[in-house]
Design a protein around this motif. Structure first.
Motif, PDB file in Angstrom:
ATOM      1  N   LYS A  18       0.843  -0.748  -0.117  1.00 59.71           N
ATOM      2  CA  LYS A  18      -0.531  -0.221   0.131  1.00 59.71           C
ATOM      3  C   LYS A  18       0.710   1.189  -0.372  1.00 59.71           C
ATOM      4  O   LYS A  18       2.079   1.245   0.502  1.00 59.71           O
ATOM      5  N   ASN A  19       0.979   2.609  -0.857  1.00 56.82           N
ATOM      6  CA  ASN A  19       1.021   3.488  -0.632  1.00 56.82           C
ATOM      7  C   ASN A  19       1.630   3.962   1.503  1.00 56.82           C
ATOM      8  O   ASN A  19       0.166   3.819   2.047  1.00 56.82           O
ATOM      9  N   LYS A  20       2.859   3.977   0.828  1.00 61.74           N
ATOM     10  CA  LYS A  20       3.395   4.265   2.732  1.00 61.74           C
ATOM     11  C   LYS A  20       3.843   5.642   2.732  1.00 61.74           C
ATOM     12  O   LYS A  20       4.456   6.369   3.646  1.00 61.74           O
ATOM     13  N   GLY A  21       4.220   6.387   1.270  1.00 59.84           N
ATOM     14  CA  GLY A  21       4.353   7.822   1.327  1.00 59.84           C
ATOM     15  C   GLY A  21       5.839   7.988   0.380  1.00 59.84           C
ATOM     16  O   GLY A  21       6.209   7.318   0.171  1.00 59.84           O
ATOM     17  N   LYS A  22       6.023   9.365  -0.596  1.00 67.47           N
ATOM     18  CA  LYS A  22       7.131   9.278  -1.069  1.00 67.47           C
ATOM     19  C   LYS A  22       8.485   9.432   0.197  1.00 67.47           C
ATOM     20  O   LYS A  22       9.181   8.764  -0.630  1.00 67.47           O
ATOM     21  N   GLY A  23       8.559   9.835   1.411  1.00 63.21           N
ATOM     22  CA  GLY A  23       9.922   9.327   1.782  1.00 63.21           C
ATOM     23  C   GLY A  23       9.618   7.399   2.476  1.00 63.21           C
ATOM     24  O   GLY A  23      11.110   7.134   2.093  1.00 63.21           O
ATOM     25  N   ALA A  24       8.516   7.184   2.377  1.00 62.26           N
ATOM     26  CA  ALA A  24       9.200   5.879   2.627  1.00 62.26           C
ATOM     27  C   ALA A  24      10.050   4.594   1.373  1.00 62.26           C
ATOM     28  O   ALA A  24      10.294   4.225   1.362  1.00 62.26           O
ATOM     29  N   ALA A  25       8.855   5.208   0.454  1.00 59.58           N
ATOM     30  CA  ALA A  25       9.385   4.892  -0.932  1.00 59.58           C
ATOM     31  C   ALA A  25      11.147   5.195  -1.203  1.00 59.58           C
ATOM     32  O   ALA A  25      11.744   3.875  -1.716  1.00 59.58           O
ATOM     33  N   LEU A  26      11.156   6.277  -1.142  1.00 63.33           N
ATOM     34  CA  LEU A  26      12.566   6.440  -1.080  1.00 63.33           C
ATOM     35  C   LEU A  26      13.339   5.917  -0.358  1.00 63.33           C
ATOM     36  O   LEU A  26      14.821   5.539  -1.213  1.00 63.33           O
ATOM     37  N   LYS A  27      13.366   5.448   0.636  1.00 62.09           N
ATOM     38  CA  LYS A  27      13.889   5.159   1.901  1.00 62.09           C
ATOM     39  C   LYS A  27      14.248   3.697   1.743  1.00 62.09           C
ATOM     40  O   LYS A  27      15.009   2.800   1.728  1.00 62.09           O
ATOM     41  N   THR A  28      13.170   2.870   1.396  1.00 62.40           N
ATOM     42  CA  THR A  28      12.677   1.123   0.817  1.00 62.40           C
ATOM     43  C   THR A  28      13.760   1.560  -0.336  1.00 62.40           C
ATOM     44  O   THR A  28      14.669   0.595  -0.281  1.00 62.40           O
ATOM     45  N   ILE A 128      16.139   8.790   9.329  1.00 61.81           N
ATOM     46  CA  ILE A 128      14.907   9.725   9.476  1.00 61.81           C
ATOM     47  C   ILE A 128      13.826   9.522   9.296  1.00 61.81           C
ATOM     48  O   ILE A 128      13.515   9.316   8.496  1.00 61.81           O
ATOM     49  N   PRO A 129      12.587  10.164  10.741  1.00 55.80           N
ATOM     50  CA  PRO A 129      11.467   9.297  10.580  1.00 55.80           C
ATOM     51  C   PRO A 129      10.578   9.456  10.368  1.00 55.80           C
ATOM     52  O   PRO A 129       9.061   9.415  10.909  1.00 55.80           O
ATOM     53  N   HIS A 130      10.571  10.704   8.825  1.00 53.51           N
ATOM     54  CA  HIS A 130       9.726  11.174   8.517  1.00 53.51           C
ATOM     55  C   HIS A 130       9.321  10.190   6.813  1.00 53.51           C
ATOM     56  O   HIS A 130       9.845   9.717   6.352  1.00 53.51           O
ATOM     57  N   ASP A 131       7.822   9.620   6.334  1.00 51.28           N
ATOM     58  CA  ASP A 131       8.028   8.553   5.814  1.00 51.28           C
ATOM     59  C   ASP A 131       7.306   9.728   4.155  1.00 51.28           C
ATOM     60  O   ASP A 131       6.541   9.148   3.137  1.00 51.28           O
ATOM     61  N   GLY A 132       6.185  10.382   4.218  1.00 52.69           N
ATOM     62  CA  GLY A 132       5.906  11.325   3.112  1.00 52.69           C
ATOM     63  C   GLY A 132       6.784  12.471   2.539  1.00 52.69           C
ATOM     64  O   GLY A 132       8.161  12.062   2.438  1.00 52.69           O
ATOM     65  N   PHE A 133       6.237  13.542   1.796  1.00 52.46           N
ATOM     66  CA  PHE A 133       6.459  14.221   1.674  1.00 52.46           C
ATOM     67  C   PHE A 133       7.840  15.225   2.039  1.00 52.46           C
ATOM     68  O   PHE A 133       8.461  16.061   1.932  1.00 52.46           O
ATOM     69  N   ASP A 134       7.190  15.463   3.595  1.00 52.41           N
ATOM     70  CA  ASP A 134       8.129  15.909   4.502  1.00 52.41           C
ATOM     71  C   ASP A 134       9.412  15.599   4.315  1.00 52.41           C
ATOM     72  O   ASP A 134      10.667  15.856   4.975  1.00 52.41           O
ATOM     73  N   PHE A 135       9.667  13.822   4.499  1.00 54.37           N
ATOM     74  CA  PHE A 135      11.343  13.705   4.337  1.00 54.37           C
ATOM     75  C   PHE A 135      12.367  13.926   3.784  1.00 54.37           C
ATOM     76  O   PHE A 135      13.392  14.237   3.878  1.00 54.37           O
ATOM     77  N   GLU A 136      11.340  14.593   2.841  1.00 49.47           N
ATOM     78  CA  GLU A 136      12.424  15.883   1.680  1.00 49.47           C
ATOM     79  C   GLU A 136      12.769  16.547   1.855  1.00 49.47           C
ATOM     80  O   GLU A 136      14.543  16.538   2.113  1.00 49.47           O
ATOM     81  N   MET A 137      12.502  17.485   2.959  1.00 46.01           N
ATOM     82  CA  MET A 137      12.583  19.107   3.329  1.00 46.01           C
ATOM     83  C   MET A 137      13.772  18.412   4.514  1.00 46.01           C
ATOM     84  O   MET A 137      14.452  19.264   4.553  1.00 46.01           O
ATOM     85  N   VAL A 138      13.491  17.197   5.318  1.00 45.26           N
ATOM     86  CA  VAL A 138      14.437  17.531   6.262  1.00 45.26           C
ATOM     87  C   VAL A 138      15.780  16.400   5.753  1.00 45.26           C
ATOM     88  O   VAL A 138      17.128  17.152   6.432  1.00 45.26           O
ATOM     89  N   ALA A 179       7.839  19.697   9.687  1.00 43.22           N
ATOM     90  CA  ALA A 179       8.836  19.448  10.023  1.00 43.22           C
ATOM     91  C   ALA A 179      10.405  20.239   9.636  1.00 43.22           C
ATOM     92  O   ALA A 179      10.896  20.381  11.462  1.00 43.22           O
ATOM     93  N   LEU A 180       9.982  21.447   8.243  1.00 39.60           N
ATOM     94  CA  LEU A 180      10.847  22.131   9.011  1.00 39.60           C
ATOM     95  C   LEU A 180      11.016  23.216   9.906  1.00 39.60           C
ATOM     96  O   LEU A 180      11.976  23.580  10.762  1.00 39.60           O
ATOM     97  N   PHE A 181       9.727  23.636  10.815  1.00 39.12           N
ATOM     98  CA  PHE A 181      10.600  24.211  11.923  1.00 39.12           C
ATOM     99  C   PHE A 181      10.485  23.669  13.265  1.00 39.12           C
ATOM    100  O   PHE A 181      11.039  24.334  13.726  1.00 39.12           O
ATOM    101  N   ALA A 182       9.977  22.299  12.944  1.00 35.20           N
ATOM    102  CA  ALA A 182      10.291  21.306  14.124  1.00 35.20           C
ATOM    103  C   ALA A 182      12.267  21.782  14.273  1.00 35.20           C
ATOM    104  O   ALA A 182      12.801  21.450  15.364  1.00 35.20           O
ATOM    105  N   LEU A 183      12.551  21.382  12.906  1.00 34.68           N
ATOM    106  CA  LEU A 183      14.237  21.223  12.763  1.00 34.68           C
ATOM    107  C   LEU A 183      14.939  22.423  13.220  1.00 34.68           C
ATOM    108  O   LEU A 183      15.569  22.590  13.681  1.00 34.68           O
TER     109      LEU A 183
END
Length: 189
Positions: A18-28, A128-138, A179-183
């Motif tokens: 199933k779709n886990k998000g862009k970040g999850a796909a990149l990390k896989t 990096i603990p993010h799995d969506g589009f936020d992964f790329e910003m982190v 994610a950016l503000f948290a960093l």
């Protein structure tokens, strides 16, 4: 689909059930590289699957990486408001300014999916603990803080006014900016 066509050409395509998000796909993909190819290849190139990246630009990043194994290469598009879909132009303008304000790092394209990542960066990225589009910003924040990087101009391509993008302007923007503000907050405390 595009992926079935690529598989028919003998290219390995890894699927999530199933779709886990862009970040999850990149990390896989990055984890697969680390397990099977890191001893023989110096890094990976990521590119979006929506047709925005020209093969000649991908090849050029490959050539740069071959000569500079410890540098991250970011493919940066040239945003002109008259030829860029408004949501893409506006989103990049806002994110670019915010990224600069929070990090003091000036990037021409904070939303590029075309990135050449050396082995050391890939090892850090999969943590990096993010799995969506936020992964790329982190990941971009990590790159600008810890890695040598170069911005390489690439072609700006939008097919059918960028209709194939899966980026949800409201939902995904909130996740990216959060994610950016948290960093930033973590750095300043």
């Amino acid at each position: 689909t595009v992926f079935k066509h690529i598989e028919s050409m003998g290219v390995m395509v890894i699927h999530h059930k199933k779709n886990k998000g862009k970040g999850a796909a990149l990390k896989t993909g990055m984890n697969y590289y680390l397990k099977h190819f890191s001893a023989s290849h110096s890094g990976v190139i990521t590119c979006d699957a929506d047709g925005q990246h020209d093969f000649s630009d991908i090849k050029r990043l490959t050539d740069y990486m071959t000569c500079n194994e410890n540098t991250v290469f970011l493919g940066v598009r040239q945003f002109r408001w008259e030829s860029t879909p408004f949501r893409s132009w506006f989103g990049n303008q806002i994110t670019r300014q915010l990224f600069y304000y929070l990090t003091t790092k000036k990037l021409h394209d904070t939303q590029t999916g075309l990135r050449g990542l050396p082995l050391s960066c890939v090892i850090d990225a999969v943590k990096i603990p993010h799995d969506g589009f936020d992964f790329e910003m982190v990941m971009l924040k990590h790159i600008t803080d810890h890695c040598a990087f170069e911005q390489i101009p690439i072609k700006t391509i939008y097919l059918k006014n960028n209709e194939s993008s899966h980026f949800d302007v409201l939902h995904d923007s909130i996740r990216v900016y959060r994610a950016l503000f948290a960093l930033y907050y973590k750095r300043s405390t």
